[in-house]
Design an enzyme around this catalytic site. Structure first.
Site, PDB file in Angstrom:
ATOM      1  N   LYS A 175     -36.520  21.162 -21.945  1.00 48.15           N
ATOM      2  CA  LYS A 175     -34.928  19.982 -22.794  1.00 48.15           C
ATOM      3  C   LYS A 175     -34.238  20.906 -21.817  1.00 48.15           C
ATOM      4  O   LYS A 175     -33.321  21.836 -21.281  1.00 48.15           O
ATOM      5  CB  LYS A 175     -34.716  20.959 -24.132  1.00 48.15           C
ATOM      6  CG  LYS A 175     -33.431  20.569 -24.391  1.00 48.15           C
ATOM      7  CD  LYS A 175     -32.543  21.867 -25.050  1.00 48.15           C
ATOM      8  CE  LYS A 175     -31.398  21.414 -25.026  1.00 48.15           C
ATOM      9  NZ  LYS A 175     -30.773  20.563 -24.718  1.00 48.15           N
ATOM     10  N   GLY A 233     -28.841  32.962 -26.322  1.00 45.06           N
ATOM     11  CA  GLY A 233     -29.913  33.787 -26.306  1.00 45.06           C
ATOM     12  C   GLY A 233     -30.266  34.967 -27.472  1.00 45.06           C
ATOM     13  O   GLY A 233     -31.644  35.362 -27.846  1.00 45.06           O
ATOM     14  N   GLU A 250     -32.346  35.209 -19.898  1.00 47.80           N
ATOM     15  CA  GLU A 250     -31.466  35.112 -18.818  1.00 47.80           C
ATOM     16  C   GLU A 250     -29.730  34.491 -19.020  1.00 47.80           C
ATOM     17  O   GLU A 250     -29.407  33.293 -19.445  1.00 47.80           O
ATOM     18  CB  GLU A 250     -31.822  33.875 -16.874  1.00 47.80           C
ATOM     19  CG  GLU A 250     -31.083  34.366 -16.311  1.00 47.80           C
ATOM     20  CD  GLU A 250     -30.518  35.349 -15.688  1.00 47.80           C
ATOM     21  OE1 GLU A 250     -29.757  35.559 -15.741  1.00 47.80           O
ATOM     22  OE2 GLU A 250     -32.142  36.160 -15.932  1.00 47.80           O
ATOM     23  N   CYS A 284     -23.510  32.161 -13.690  1.00 48.38           N
ATOM     24  CA  CYS A 284     -24.045  33.649 -14.000  1.00 48.38           C
ATOM     25  C   CYS A 284     -23.962  34.779 -13.355  1.00 48.38           C
ATOM     26  O   CYS A 284     -23.205  35.579 -13.981  1.00 48.38           O
ATOM     27  CB  CYS A 284     -25.350  33.223 -14.703  1.00 48.38           C
ATOM     28  SG  CYS A 284     -26.495  33.306 -13.525  1.00 48.38           S
ATOM     29  N   GLU A 385     -16.558  37.143 -20.437  1.00 46.51           N
ATOM     30  CA  GLU A 385     -17.383  35.926 -19.340  1.00 46.51           C
ATOM     31  C   GLU A 385     -16.729  34.477 -19.795  1.00 46.51           C
ATOM     32  O   GLU A 385     -16.224  34.024 -20.736  1.00 46.51           O
ATOM     33  CB  GLU A 385     -19.057  35.864 -19.663  1.00 46.51           C
ATOM     34  CG  GLU A 385     -19.097  34.888 -18.731  1.00 46.51           C
ATOM     35  CD  GLU A 385     -20.426  34.137 -19.022  1.00 46.51           C
ATOM     36  OE1 GLU A 385     -21.405  34.098 -17.223  1.00 46.51           O
ATOM     37  OE2 GLU A 385     -21.996  33.970 -20.129  1.00 46.51           O
TER      38      GLU A 385
END
Length: 495
Positions: A175, A233, A250, A284, A385
């Protein structure tokens, strides 16, 4: 009319059972429609999973070196089409051609590395404590892998996950991100062209809410590999735990470059510019924090801002462009909101902080390279972030303070220190809490044959890339071979 694309299930291109589609547009020119892609349903996912389950039984029996041969062919095709794929990727997600060429090259490198690993899926043997007995161990495939990937490296990251999964004997349901379905389609077309058997790789487009959730909750998916936000996540980890899936996550990063007073400032300047504004800061591993020794702070900020304001923001297909657009309108709004947060918290805006909306920027999601100083460790710009071209600068008195500031975040992916003092360099390697540390290099630049991943809320302990990823995609099977001709009882007969 825009071209209509399809899912790839059991070796055939097919529409979604919903009959619905979503558009994919160029982030540098929203009038450029790349195509329409299936808005898939849970039923589509279930069909793909069943296809992968059926194919797994035969694929796992193909010798690993032969599975590697398929990936060698994939790498060869990608090499031949590198420029075409790169241009297609830039059109789809915006980063400059030099970077998309690198994205494709990373996929090529991963293909050749994975192909060779088909001959190095070593087991481990150990002596038995009993006579006439052998102790062996072997790597075995896990089953059906659900692969969920982001948009910022739409070729490299799928290859990081899918190539190891395949060479280890697993089948795949893939996906991709809804912002980069075309690059994913090209990738799967290449896999099929290389002769990967029907059903071994399946592609299902659509939303994370529907397609991703169906993969994560299915009892027939044996493992999940996900790259994306920490929030998603955590949700995947919680849902996967109900079926005891193996999960590799990750996740986010808030990476910092430390520049000490003895550093080569010109080298550090080039590294910070590349780390902060490459891929428009949408990595990232992007350099989102800059920690400067007080003795060089003012000089370095001046050098940096002078260079940042000269960066050419534009369409990544233009060779004169240094930085492309944000991926979409929503992400640009996130970036702009953090600029407002920085100003409200009392940070000093040195340059940037504006949307670009006129002239050649009028049809894309462009933003200026942005630098803040006066950042303190507890400000949101120092901890959260952003995923955009915003760099937060912090001033420190010494190495101990620099490392403390570096570690003052929930993330721990990449880090960097510029110094000519070998003692400081090794102290940083020892004390910085991150999965990756660069000495005299930016926070970006992973190599395919090295482990990639982070600590704290950057992930759950697994690594992409290198030799370590093959542990995730295999199960260890222990075999005891007794040729004594009699019953031997370990621990009891060995008193």
């Amino acid at each position: 009319m825009p071209r209509k694309y399809q899912n790839f299930i059991n070796g055939k291109w097919t529409d979604s059972s919903s009959g619905e589609v979503f558009e994919n547009r160029n982030p540098a020119d929203w009038e450029d429609v790349i195509g329409e892609f299936p808005k898939s349903t849970t039923a589509d996912v279930e069909s793909a999973i069943q296809s992968a389950k059926n194919a797994f039984d035969k694929w796992r029996l193909i010798p690993a070196p032969k599975r590697g041969d398929y990936l060698k062919k994939v790498g060869d095709i990608m090499t031949e089409r590198k420029e075409v794929i790169a241009r297609e990727m830039t059109r789809e997600m915006g980063k400059v051609l030099a970077e998309t060429r690198g994205d494709v090259q990373e996929g090529i490198d991963t293909a050749y590395y994975a192909a060779s690993e088909g001959r190095r899926l070593f087991g481990l043997n150990a002596p038995s404590e009993l006579p006439d007995k052998m102790n062996l161990s072997f790597r075995m495939p896990v089953g059906v892998a659900g692969i969920i990937t982001p948009w910022n490296f739409p070729m490299a990251i799928p290859t990081w996950k899918i190539f190891p999964a395949l060479v280890c004997g697993n089948s795949v349901v893939f996906k991709p991100a809804s912002d980069t379905p075309k690059t994913a389609t090209t990738f799967v077309e290449i896999l099929a062209e290389a002769g990967i058997p029907e059903g071994v790789v399946n592609l299902v487009h659509g939303s994370g809410r529907v397609v991703g959730n169906a993969l994560v909750t299915s009892p027939d998916i044996d493992l999940i590999s996900f790259t994306g936000s920490t929030e998603v996540g955590i949700d995947i980890s919680e849902k996967s735990s109900k079926t005891l899936k193996r999960v590799s996550l990750e996740l986010g990063g808030k990476n910092a470059v430390i520049v000490m007073e003895d550093a080569n400032l010109e080298l550090a300047l080039e590294g910070v510019l590349w780390g902060a504004f490459g891929t428009t800061g949408q990595r990232c591993t992007a350099t989102s924090r800059l920690i400067l020794h007080e003795r060089i702070h003012d000089l370095f900020v001046k050098l940096l801002s002078d260079r940042a304001v000269k960066l050419n923001v534009g369409n990544g297909l233009d060779s004169a462009t240094d930085m492309g657009p944000c991926i979409n309108s929503a992400q640009r709004e996130v970036v702009d909101s953090y600029v407002k947060i920085g100003l409200e918290e009392g940070a000093k805006l040195i340059c940037g902080g504006e949307k670009l909306t006129t002239g050649r920027h009028s049809k894309g999601w462009f933003y200026t390279p942005t630098i803040f100083t006066g950042i303190t460790p507890e400000m949101r710009l120092a901890k959260e972030e952003i995923f955009g071209p915003v760099l937060s600068v912090l001033k420190v008195k010494n190495l101990d303070e620099a490392i403390a500031v570096q570690n003052n975040t929930q993330y721990g992916l990449s880090s960097s220190i510029y110094t000519n003092n070998v003692n400081d360099a090794f102290t940083a390697v020892r004390d910085i809490k991150s999965g990756i540390t660069y000495i005299n290099g930016p926070t970006i630049g992973a190599e395919a044959h090295m482990p990639f991943g982070g600590v704290k809320q950057t992930g759950n302990g697994h690594r992409e890339g290198g030799w370590t990823v093959y542990d995730f995609y295999t199960e260890w099977k222990t075999v005891y071979f007794d040729y004594s001709g009699k019953l031997q009882k370990a621990q009891i007969d060995n008193n």
